[in-house]
Design a protein around this motif. Structure first.
Motif, PDB file in Angstrom:
ATOM      1  N   THR A   1       0.840  -1.124   0.090  1.00 28.82           N
ATOM      2  CA  THR A   1      -0.160  -0.035   0.057  1.00 28.82           C
ATOM      3  C   THR A   1       0.905   1.366   0.067  1.00 28.82           C
ATOM      4  OG1 THR A   1      -1.815  -1.050   1.391  1.00 28.82           O
ATOM      5  CG2 THR A   1      -1.660   1.247   1.211  1.00 28.82           C
ATOM      6  N   VAL A   2       0.490   2.170  -0.852  1.00 30.04           N
ATOM      7  CA  VAL A   2       1.196   3.435  -1.071  1.00 30.04           C
ATOM      8  C   VAL A   2       0.363   4.542  -0.618  1.00 30.04           C
ATOM      9  CG1 VAL A   2       2.606   4.988  -2.331  1.00 30.04           C
ATOM     10  CG2 VAL A   2       2.710   2.467  -2.578  1.00 30.04           C
ATOM     11  N   GLU A   3       0.785   5.581   0.226  1.00 28.82           N
ATOM     12  CA  GLU A   3       0.034   6.621   0.577  1.00 28.82           C
ATOM     13  C   GLU A   3       0.687   7.932   0.227  1.00 28.82           C
ATOM     14  OE1 GLU A   3      -2.444   8.645   4.256  1.00 28.82           O
ATOM     15  OE2 GLU A   3      -1.995   6.594   4.173  1.00 28.82           O
ATOM     16  N   VAL A   4       0.404   8.714  -0.733  1.00 29.35           N
ATOM     17  CA  VAL A   4       1.039  10.218  -0.978  1.00 29.35           C
ATOM     18  C   VAL A   4       0.214  11.123  -0.862  1.00 29.35           C
ATOM     19  CG1 VAL A   4       2.106  11.272  -2.848  1.00 29.35           C
ATOM     20  CG2 VAL A   4       2.181   8.955  -2.758  1.00 29.35           C
ATOM     21  N   ASN A   5       0.483  11.997   0.220  1.00 29.46           N
ATOM     22  CA  ASN A   5      -0.246  13.094   0.872  1.00 29.46           C
ATOM     23  C   ASN A   5       0.402  14.450   0.345  1.00 29.46           C
ATOM     24  OD1 ASN A   5      -2.418  11.540   1.933  1.00 29.46           O
ATOM     25  ND2 ASN A   5      -0.513  11.187   3.472  1.00 29.46           N
ATOM     26  N   ASN A   6       1.080  14.766  -0.502  1.00 23.71           N
ATOM     27  CA  ASN A   6       1.766  15.909  -1.048  1.00 23.71           C
ATOM     28  C   ASN A   6       0.956  16.919  -1.449  1.00 23.71           C
ATOM     29  OD1 ASN A   6       4.196  14.420  -0.951  1.00 23.71           O
ATOM     30  ND2 ASN A   6       4.137  14.131  -3.073  1.00 23.71           N
ATOM     31  N   VAL A   7       1.324  18.194  -1.182  1.00 20.23           N
ATOM     32  CA  VAL A   7       0.605  19.559  -1.137  1.00 20.23           C
ATOM     33  C   VAL A   7       1.014  20.236  -2.154  1.00 20.23           C
ATOM     34  CG1 VAL A   7      -0.823  19.290   0.999  1.00 20.23           C
ATOM     35  CG2 VAL A   7       1.066  20.490   0.753  1.00 20.23           C
ATOM     36  N   LEU A   8       0.219  21.019  -2.846  1.00 20.50           N
ATOM     37  CA  LEU A   8       0.809  22.344  -3.706  1.00 20.50           C
ATOM     38  C   LEU A   8       0.833  23.442  -3.022  1.00 20.50           C
ATOM     39  CD1 LEU A   8      -0.992  21.606  -6.888  1.00 20.50           C
ATOM     40  CD2 LEU A   8       1.081  21.215  -6.757  1.00 20.50           C
ATOM     41  N   GLN A   9       1.788  24.308  -3.120  1.00 19.41           N
ATOM     42  CA  GLN A   9       2.230  25.362  -2.603  1.00 19.41           C
ATOM     43  C   GLN A   9       2.653  26.531  -3.624  1.00 19.41           C
ATOM     44  OE1 GLN A   9       5.256  25.095   0.553  1.00 19.41           O
ATOM     45  NE2 GLN A   9       3.803  24.229   2.001  1.00 19.41           N
ATOM     46  N   ASP A  10       1.698  27.702  -3.483  1.00 20.33           N
ATOM     47  CA  ASP A  10       2.255  29.064  -4.227  1.00 20.33           C
ATOM     48  C   ASP A  10       3.430  29.500  -3.886  1.00 20.33           C
ATOM     49  OD1 ASP A  10      -0.148  28.566  -6.059  1.00 20.33           O
ATOM     50  OD2 ASP A  10      -1.315  29.831  -4.720  1.00 20.33           O
ATOM     51  N   THR A  11       4.690  29.618  -4.737  1.00 19.30           N
ATOM     52  CA  THR A  11       5.970  29.892  -4.514  1.00 19.30           C
ATOM     53  C   THR A  11       6.342  31.101  -4.988  1.00 19.30           C
ATOM     54  OG1 THR A  11       6.125  27.545  -3.733  1.00 19.30           O
ATOM     55  CG2 THR A  11       8.120  29.100  -3.857  1.00 19.30           C
ATOM     56  N   GLU A  12       6.808  32.029  -4.457  1.00 19.20           N
ATOM     57  CA  GLU A  12       7.574  33.106  -5.354  1.00 19.20           C
ATOM     58  C   GLU A  12       9.057  32.785  -5.530  1.00 19.20           C
ATOM     59  OE1 GLU A  12       9.110  37.500  -4.047  1.00 19.20           O
ATOM     60  OE2 GLU A  12       6.977  37.153  -3.803  1.00 19.20           O
ATOM     61  N   ILE A  13       9.312  32.620  -6.843  1.00 20.17           N
ATOM     62  CA  ILE A  13      10.875  32.419  -7.162  1.00 20.17           C
ATOM     63  C   ILE A  13      11.347  33.507  -7.834  1.00 20.17           C
ATOM     64  CG2 ILE A  13      10.539  29.876  -7.049  1.00 20.17           C
ATOM     65  CD1 ILE A  13      10.572  30.121 -10.085  1.00 20.17           C
ATOM     66  N   HIS A  14      12.668  33.837  -7.704  1.00 19.92           N
ATOM     67  CA  HIS A  14      13.357  34.789  -8.516  1.00 19.92           C
ATOM     68  C   HIS A  14      14.688  34.268  -9.387  1.00 19.92           C
ATOM     69  CE1 HIS A  14      11.560  37.834  -6.097  1.00 19.92           C
ATOM     70  NE2 HIS A  14      11.410  37.025  -5.326  1.00 19.92           N
ATOM     71  N   ASN A  15      14.445  34.652 -10.687  1.00 21.59           N
ATOM     72  CA  ASN A  15      15.652  34.513 -11.368  1.00 21.59           C
ATOM     73  C   ASN A  15      16.346  35.857 -11.357  1.00 21.59           C
ATOM     74  OD1 ASN A  15      14.761  31.838 -12.479  1.00 21.59           O
ATOM     75  ND2 ASN A  15      13.532  32.892 -13.850  1.00 21.59           N
ATOM     76  N   VAL A  16      17.717  35.413 -11.451  1.00 23.18           N
ATOM     77  CA  VAL A  16      18.807  36.862 -11.412  1.00 23.18           C
ATOM     78  C   VAL A  16      19.729  36.724 -12.585  1.00 23.18           C
ATOM     79  CG1 VAL A  16      20.742  37.968 -10.115  1.00 23.18           C
ATOM     80  CG2 VAL A  16      18.640  36.573  -8.865  1.00 23.18           C
ATOM     81  N   PHE A  17      19.573  38.084 -13.492  1.00 23.59           N
ATOM     82  CA  PHE A  17      20.446  38.160 -14.572  1.00 23.59           C
ATOM     83  C   PHE A  17      21.502  39.110 -14.369  1.00 23.59           C
ATOM     84  CE2 PHE A  17      16.032  36.650 -15.461  1.00 23.59           C
ATOM     85  CZ  PHE A  17      16.225  35.544 -16.338  1.00 23.59           C
ATOM     86  N   GLY A  18      22.495  39.120 -15.150  1.00 20.84           N
ATOM     87  CA  GLY A  18      23.354  40.209 -15.549  1.00 20.84           C
ATOM     88  C   GLY A  18      23.801  40.158 -16.778  1.00 20.84           C
ATOM     89  N   VAL A  19      24.205  41.180 -17.466  1.00 20.03           N
ATOM     90  CA  VAL A  19      24.684  41.520 -18.914  1.00 20.03           C
ATOM     91  C   VAL A  19      25.967  42.246 -19.163  1.00 20.03           C
ATOM     92  CG1 VAL A  19      23.275  43.586 -19.018  1.00 20.03           C
ATOM     93  CG2 VAL A  19      23.718  42.055 -21.279  1.00 20.03           C
ATOM     94  N   ILE A  20      26.729  41.709 -19.903  1.00 21.26           N
ATOM     95  CA  ILE A  20      28.213  42.287 -20.504  1.00 21.26           C
ATOM     96  C   ILE A  20      27.460  42.870 -22.044  1.00 21.26           C
ATOM     97  CG2 ILE A  20      30.438  42.140 -21.062  1.00 21.26           C
ATOM     98  CD1 ILE A  20      30.773  40.252 -18.730  1.00 21.26           C
ATOM     99  N   LYS A  21      27.255  43.888 -22.291  1.00 26.69           N
ATOM    100  CA  LYS A  21      26.784  44.385 -23.431  1.00 26.69           C
ATOM    101  C   LYS A  21      27.718  44.333 -24.721  1.00 26.69           C
ATOM    102  CE  LYS A  21      22.799  46.815 -21.971  1.00 26.69           C
ATOM    103  NZ  LYS A  21      22.034  48.144 -22.054  1.00 26.69           N
TER     104      LYS A  21
END
Length: 760
Positions: free
Chosen positions: A371-391
């Motif tokens: 028997t397998v029981e999975v009770n995971n939940v979804l969470q709204d999460t704020e994530i940030h990608n970070v960038f830099g540029v050499i033009k």
């Protein structure tokens, strides 16, 4: 002679007055206007019969008067006056219309010397100079120094540790004057339920309450007979079916492969009707927990094809890659308990694992229920990608992107820490080359730090979805630094064929780090004498961060890694740390990581430095040809019985011919192009960059089928799908759409509409 202005004007006035008051003569008279008129013959002949000639008057004619003498002094004054007036008028016009004088800009001798030196440096920077500067600035010592600032014990996506590390990257880019920015997304991440843990039971006995989990599993409870399925590959499952092992409704136990992803393992067995999947790592420490995800896709699975911006509203939907069965990771210790109780026939030799005191039986009908029981939940999460540029200095709107995943379950040393360290080191090295050494890249370099990579390249994919139109044919290439060092034996890579030649050339230029053979030899020497493509390149997997760039966005992409002879076993565990990665690299981590940095750096610099992009359109011809040959053979088999009249690869072969001719013509044109002609190079580069993008099928929806690439995508539109289908009418449609996708790519490569080689 000198004259004053007043004297000159008076003399001019006097001369004019005398001339206008003097006697005036017409061309037909020698008499003044006030006297009687006497006609004069215009002919020089004299009439001997005229009475005047008989008069005896002096001069011959009684009416003749001598011609008045002209005053030549007056004529001179007149000419001088006209000239003087002309000069005065010119000077007045010049003074009234000329631009105001600008004050000269002072430039001290030191500044002049600096400008001169900069001009000399810019002119003298050859490719040899550039790679030498990169090697001087990218060193093992610098890598070690940077590494300590990147290490985090806990940096799961959206956590405090992830945000701290993101701020560290941001500040590093700021210090290098790279104009950094962030990209925010609100995504749904699945996590364990802290109040209701997941469980596994065999019979009535609880086997475990695992801490590890597989994100995006279906939730609920499932029960079934236990079956052991080795790695869950297609070959393993075919063997089970041959052995008459029933899989429908069972709970199947698999060992983590490393060769195929957890998501692919789950998808393979779910297609055969299992009710639940248990996956364990074959780790020496049998209590090691395993973390991962089972979404057969990339990005937020609840906004497929769309960016997860907070202000964007989409109807409720989910990715077709989400599994409909329960999936849970367990420890090797828990797997032993199950394997000892499932019974059934002995497994084939290839199924034998590394666990001690275990008889690997297949289970099935006579085994106990699990028997397998999975009770995971979804969470709204704020994530940030970070960038830099050499033009870039000439084409700043064209850029190469280098990226690294920042988050990880646990230490994530090989998964994220090394890649993030190299990202920062490469940014520093290239920035110093520009600001100090005088390097002037033609095009721009973008450095990207992604979040939520552990959940299936979520941060990177959401960025692609959000800015797809902006990136189209502006992003030249994506180079992934994820998992770039996991061993010290050889180099392995996955890439678009456009990048095969460039990687081959780069490996010839980069010296072997310690542990790769004789000192002084290049990385290429490791595979010299064998087929380079076969020795180095592997198919790109969906969990590779470079995959969505290639298959979703049509951007030529590459990932590479230094590997050992055995698969690195610590991904997704707490043992992916500095100590165990040190063992895997024979304690030469900094040297090997520096070698990896030089490979990535030289790949990127070559693409932003050269006039013409080093993307080899000819290498695609070989890959396409092999696929078309296989399809042609398959269609011949399908139509052998005459049941599919008209189903032929003829038009697809002709489209391939169009591509081949377009590629050859481009190379010929390139040989005859003046590389100092900016416009000509720009036009050639545009055509090269169209290739990957135009291999995305325009006949499927990005929402329904996000990976639209004809060769590397997933779905019925791909060339691979033509090798699998059985429905004749469906095959006919698939063949037509694939043909026009390939022909469209050939047309784009040809250039202008009048250069088309369309024989279809």
């Amino acid at each position: 002679m000198p004259f004053t202005m007043a004297t000159t004007i008076n003399q001019v006035r006097s001369s004019l007055s005398k001339m206008f008051k003097s006697e005036r003569y017409s061309p037909f008279t020698l008499q003044s206007d006030g006297e009687s008129h006497v006609e004069v013959k215009l002919s020089d002949d004299i009439d001997v019969h005229a009475p005047s000639e008989q008069a005896g008057q002096p001069g011959g004619s009684p009416s003749y008067r001598p011609r008045p003498k002209r005053n030549y002094h007056n004529v001179c004054y007149l000419a001088l006056g006209i000239l003087f007036i002309f000069i005065i008028g010119y000077l007045i016009g010049y003074v009234s219309h000329r631009s105001p004088l600008q004050e000269p800009i002072p430039c001290d001798p030191e500044q002049e010397e600096g400008v001169a030196k900069e001009a000399v440096v810019e002119y003298s920077l050859s490719w040899t100079n550039i790679i030498s500067m990169l090697a001087q600035r990218l060193t093992p010592d610098a890598f070690n120094s940077r590494l300590s600032g990147v290490e985090q014990t806990d940096h799961t996506a959206g956590s405090t540790g992830d945000n701290i590390l993101g701020n560290h990257v941001l500040e590093s880019f700021k210090s290098l004057e790279m104009e950094p920015w962030t990209d925010m997304h609100y995504v749904q991440l699945q996590t364990p339920n802290s109040e209701k843990p997941n469980r596994v039971l065999i019979g009535q006995d609880e086997v475990c309450r695992p801490k590890g989990y597989l994100a995006y599993s279906a939730t609920g409870k499932a029960k079934g007979k236990a079956v052991y399925g080795n790695y869950g590959s297609q070959e393993d499952l075919a063997l089970l079916q041959t052995l008459k092992v029933e899989l429908n409704g069972t709970v199947i136990l698999l060992r983590a492969s490393g060769q195929i992803s957890l998501a692919q393992q789950v998808a393979n067995v779910a297609a055969l009707g299992v009710s639940a999947v248990l996956i364990y790592p074959e780790h020496k420490n049998q209590t090691t927990e395993l973390y991962g995800h089972v979404h057969l896709g990339s990005g937020d699975p609840y906004t497929p094809g769309f960016p997860s911006f907070n202000h964007t509203q989409f109807p409720p939907t989910q990715s077709s890659g989400l599994p409909n069965v329960l999936a849970q990771s367990i420890t090797a210790q828990a797997a032993v308990k199950i394997l000892k109780r499932i019974g059934g026939p002995d497994s084939p030799p290839s199924f034998k694992g590394k666990l001690d005191d275990v008889k690997y039986t297949l289970g099935g009908a006579g085994s106990e229920d699990v028997t397998v029981e999975v009770n995971n939940v979804l969470q709204d999460t704020e994530i940030h990608n970070v960038f830099g540029v050499i033009k870039g200095f000439i084409e700043p709107d064209r850029y190469v992107v280098l990226g690294a995943q920042r988050d990880a379950w646990g230490p994530g040393y090989a998964k994220a820490t090394v890649g993030t360290t190299l990202l920062l080191e490469l940014a520093r090295a290239v920035s110093e080359m520009v600001h100090i050494d005088g390097f002037r890249p033609r095009r721009s370099l973008v450095f990207a730090s992604w979040s939520a990579g552990e959940y299936g390249s979520v941060g990177a994919t959401e960025w692609l979805e959000g800015y797809l139109s902006s990136l189209d044919r502006r992003a030249i290439t994506y180079i992934s630094l994820d998992g770039v060092v996991t061993g010290n034996y050889a180099v392995s890579a996955s890439a678009s064929p456009l990048l095969y030649s460039l990687l081959e050339r780069t490996m010839k230029e980069v010296k072997n780090p310690i542990g790769f053979g004789e000192s002084g030899k290049s990385l290429y020497d490791q595979v010299s004498g064998v087929n380079f493509e076969r020795a180095v390149f592997k198919p790109m997997q969906m969990e590779d961060c470079a995959y969505p760039f290639l298959a979703f966005s049509g951007i030529p992409s590459l990932s590479f890694r230094f590997v050992s002879q055995e698969v690195y076993p610590h991904y997704g565990t707490s043992f992916d740390n500095k100590e165990y990665l040190g063992f895997a690299t024979a304690h030469h981590l900094s040297s090997i990581a520096t070698g990896a940095g030089l490979v990535a750096g030289q790949l990127a610099l070559r693409l932003v430095h050269d006039h013409v992009l080093r993307l080899d359109v000819q290498r695609y011809r070989k890959v396409l040809t092999q696929s078309v040959v296989n399809i042609n053979q398959r269609l011949k088999q399908v139509t052998r019985d005459g049941s599919a009249e008209g189903l032929s690869a003829r038009w697809l072969i002709m489209a391939l011919g169009s591509y081949s001719r377009a590629a050859t013509d481009l190379n010929t044109e390139l040989l005859n192009t003046d590389l100092t002609d900016t416009l000509a190079c720009h036009n050639i580069n545009d055509r090269i960059m169209r290739v990957e993008h135009n291999l995305l099928s325009p006949y499927v929806s990005p929402k329904e089928v996000p990976f639209r690439h004809l060769l590397f995508g997933r779905g019925s539109h791909t060339l691979a799908a033509l090798l699998e289908g059985e429905d004749r009418e469906a095959l006919r449609t698939q063949l037509a759409l694939a043909t026009w996708t390939l022909q469209g790519c050939a047309n784009a490569l040809s250039g202008d509409v009048w250069d088309r080689d369309n024989q279809i």
